[in-house]
Enzyme design. Sequence first.
Site, short mmCIF file in Angstrom:
data_model
loop_
_atom_site.label_atom_id
_atom_site.label_comp_id
_atom_site.label_asym_id
_atom_site.label_seq_id
_atom_site.Cartn_x
_atom_site.Cartn_y
_atom_site.Cartn_z
N SER A 1 0.75 -1.29 -0.13
CA SER A 1 -0.11 0.28 -0.21
C SER A 1 0.75 0.87 -0.07
O SER A 1 1.93 1.25 0.40
CB SER A 1 -1.17 0.25 1.56
N ASP A 2 0.43 2.25 -0.67
CA ASP A 2 1.17 3.60 -0.62
C ASP A 2 1.17 3.94 1.36
O ASP A 2 -0.14 3.30 1.86
CB ASP A 2 0.12 4.56 -1.06
N TRP A 3 1.64 4.78 1.23
CA TRP A 3 1.82 5.07 3.00
C TRP A 3 0.88 5.52 3.85
O TRP A 3 0.50 6.90 3.62
CB TRP A 3 3.07 6.02 3.00
#
Length: 735
Positions: free
Chosen positions: A265-267
């Site tokens: 996942s993106d942060w």
Amino acid sequence: MRIRLCGAIAAVAVLVAVAATAGPANAASCPWMNTSLSPNQRAQLLLGAMSLSDKIAMTYQQYPMDYHYGAAGYIPGNTSLCIPDLVFNDAGQGVGDAQTGTTAFPAPIAQAASWDPSLQYQFGAALGQEARDKGIDVQLAPGMETDRVPMNGRNWEYMGEDPFLAGQDAAAETAGIQSQHVIVTLKHYIANSQETNRMTDSSDVDQRTLEEIYAPQYDTAIHQGGAMGVMCSYNRINSVYSCENPNTLKGILDGQFGFTGFVVSDWGATRSTVASALNGLDIEMNVTPGTYYGPSLQTAVEDGQVPMSTLNDMVLRILRAMFTVGVFDHPPAAEPQAFAAPATTPDHVALAREVSEQGTVLLKNQDAILPLSRPGQTIAVLGPDAGQAGAEDEYNGEGSGHVPEAGIALVVSPLQGITQRAVGNGDKVLYADGSATADAVAAAKAADVAVVVAGDSESEGTDRSNLTLTGGICTLAGCTPQTVDQNSLISQVAAANPNTIVVLDTGGPVLMPWLDQIKGLLEAWYPGQEDGNALAALLFGDADPSGHLTETFPASMSDLPIQSASQWPGVTESGDSVGPHSSYSEGLLVGYRWYQARGITPLFPFGFGLSYTSFRFSNLTVTSTSSGAVARFNVQNTGLRAGAEVAQAYVGMPSSTGEPPNQLKGFQKVWLEPGQTKTVSITLPETSFAWWNTAGEQWVVTPGNYTVSVGDSSASLPLHATLSRTAAQLPAGAY
Ligand code: BGC
């Protein structure tokens, strides 16, 4: 989500002593270290030896960002299982975050403008090598989202508006990075077209558009480049968050593309435990570690909400990527030495310069004002981005793609580069930063030629509100306008000196009310640390400009494919309290597809770029083959200087398909000596003639006549040929 740290002091401040890197491989206690087994066999063997907590530990960021030697993410290794650390770091134009001593290459949009996948491979290999030297084995690159909204604050981190071009570049970069045993993460998957409301906005896009305009580059990077990591984005797609979206993760990525690597996942883009795990998210990266994975995932597995087989598949994907790319067998440099040691090399700096030279686009050259070959001239170098003070703002963009944190001293400003080169020409250089227009005008009047360097600083987290050249400095917190009115400065300088050249350091297109007043125009994007050297080489003709636009430059805001707030930045829909919706109602008509379909003449079209020499295209033949067709034609250098032409092949499909008029399906950069002719062959696989049939869930070729057009931009295609195709169905993932 990243709060960017600035400068060497900040970088050192985040350095925290951590658990030691996993010990050396031990074939006796770790039979999966046997390299004669396939990556999948090795991953399966290791998985079988892991406990539930061993598995859970692989699936989430357990420490805050920057904890591990300034890297964005860290999953510690497991010495007893011979598993090395996974260290994730940003990436797009060099090894960034809090790393120091790395090379600041030109921005991805500049890289793509070189139209040279072999150069992109070299860049990827250099990036991978620097990452390994800094103790990193997962690069958060390449960025490859289709430029749908020219105001998007992250377009400079991407490769332009065409999925075919982005796919070729991303595949080449992927192969380069992974050749150094560093895993890529293709990002930000998918339909992640804006920064406004980026954590909540829903990209409402029909399936055909998703498959044809936003997904093909991922397919190419996976199949052609071998990508083993994908980063799912912050936004929602048709109301469902990207990192738990069954259509895009299970449907397209796994089902159609047969992707065998991991999804991270993106942060902060993970929004659930069970839905994410069941729909294909393998690793949660978060600002607060373990918000949804970690203990919550373990409980969900123990409760049976997430089957053990799902967790096994998640871990298998991570291990498979690590074995395939060689992370187990070639772990990166050990800390703490890696953090302290510089990774840049003279070769990489030379490569940064070459990429900038090849990616800079010559857009106007009236009266052959360029190159500046006549010796003994007085050159006025002007503008807020010309001197060292402006270099910090224009050599790269802002946000997590910014690199390097402590490298400003190494950036060669336009003024430095031009001054140094001018000496050899017996030229004199005057300088004014433009903060006092009168000084700039006086310098321009006293000079033979005026070079105005203007630009902006676009950023993750913030869209531009329009395409006016504000010179604004954007950060994650928003944009602040520059005090110098650059449009006015250019106009006044041009009024004072008819030989005015403008150099733009922007992340994308800007409006140019002064275009008719100036003679020369170069788009240098965010050129990286070799900025001034590359610019001087181009201005003085040591290098021939060979970049071509990868995005359309519009004449006015009203010409954009984005015509309403419902398209961008989106509107609230009743019944949806999560966030606004952006309607991708322009469908397939993104970028040049829109301008051509609507008969709108842009300021500069997609694919456009001038050279100091001239080229002629001739003798096109297109022949069917067993797997598609091949276009053959001649390109001749008709001028007096060596140079490179970007030959582009576009396919026009029968109107019954509903496809845009012409679409890029092949290209080749051709280097030619004066007078030289080369025969170019461009392969057009059958997918070049196919469109996505949503009902049948496959690519189909409609029987009929197709046009293949060849030239040097989407709006300059002098050669045409037709060929017929018979009906065909191509499997999903065959793009
Ligand atoms: C960005 C990603 C980046 C990550 C880690 C996020 O805010 O969207 O592109 O890789 O931070 O720095």
